[in-house]
Design a protein around this motif. Sequence first.
Motif, short mmCIF file in Angstrom:
data_model
loop_
_atom_site.label_atom_id
_atom_site.label_comp_id
_atom_site.label_asym_id
_atom_site.label_seq_id
_atom_site.Cartn_x
_atom_site.Cartn_y
_atom_site.Cartn_z
N VAL A 1 -1.91 -5.58 -1.50
CA VAL A 1 -1.17 -6.84 -1.70
C VAL A 1 -0.12 -7.01 -0.61
O VAL A 1 0.66 -6.10 -0.33
N ASP B 1 0.85 -1.19 0.00
CA ASP B 1 0.00 0.00 0.00
C ASP B 1 0.89 1.25 0.00
O ASP B 1 1.70 1.44 0.91
N LYS C 1 -7.85 -0.03 1.42
CA LYS C 1 -7.98 -0.43 0.03
C LYS C 1 -8.19 -1.94 -0.01
O LYS C 1 -7.38 -2.69 0.51
N LYS C 2 -9.26 -2.33 -0.64
CA LYS C 2 -9.64 -3.74 -0.65
C LYS C 2 -8.61 -4.61 -1.35
O LYS C 2 -8.43 -5.78 -1.01
N ASP C 3 -7.91 -4.06 -2.33
CA ASP C 3 -7.01 -4.86 -3.15
C ASP C 3 -5.54 -4.72 -2.74
O ASP C 3 -4.64 -4.95 -3.55
#
Length: 319
Positions: A63, A41, A59-61
């Motif tokens: 990594v 992020d 943020k849902k995505d």
Amino acid sequence: MQEKIHSKVVCTVAICDSLARPLLQNMMQFNGLHGCGFCTDPGTNVPKGRGMTRAYPYKKDFVLRSSTETIEQAEHAFQNKKTVCGVKGPSILMCIPNFDIISGFIPDYMHCALLGVARQIRLWVESKYHRYPFYLGTQVERIDSRLLPIKPPSNISRIPRSVTQYKFWKAHEWFAWLVFYSVPVLKGILQEQYFLHWCLLVEGIAVLTSQSISEEQLYHCEQVFIHFVVLTEKLYGTEHVSYNVHCTLHLVKSVHDWGPLLAHSAFLYESYNGHLLDMVKGTLAVPLQMCRKFLMEQSLKMFKEKLHNTPAEKLFLSF
């Protein structure tokens, strides 16, 4: 007959705060681009007060980082002399056998949740926030009237102190406030939406510091912390979604990898810091003073054990 015993020492977990961690990992600090040592992020710069701050809205995505990818990024950063996704270059810790440069570090909950997120109390009592609906500056006496009469059991070493003294609270006091005191004290005083938001943090930390945690509870806590971070932005503003708030999203994985939060926190080391300070009696050669007194303590323990097993001592004790 003397017996030789061969022992292998393996380094598994590195426990440190968010200032020391990027130095050990050789990564960007939390206030820089891609400053999280656990995920990629990038964060975002937002206005705060008269300046800017780096916030981490959910943020849902996002990594998660991996050790393999991080080592590759470190090699590229070294060759090109340019930071790659927050990685500045190789870390000496990458040379330690069986040590994972990412999962080997933990988002220490003592610094992250207790000395970090729980200090959100300052938003409630500092006068500069008096126009916000969460402001409790006018309710301090009411809060103290509930907090101060509490008589904790013997396993809690400190009695409650006034919320006006929150700047001087120790980590153990923040834990007691967060997990035990805050919910009954704040109920009916803090506006309901902010109170329920706070309860998410309380629930998550209370479960993750339990001695036994099921997979279902871990999944539930993961959803709890996601909800907590999302609501922090909605209720308090993006500028208050700090790196510590963001790190709560990584607590569940830490527990999944290494067990309950109490099993891998900085409490033990912070406690011993006080003991080390007691070893210093002068201003010169401070490290040498610590080393000498530490070795002296260890030698006395060994001497005591050796003396205890001598026939002379047994003979003396028989009288």
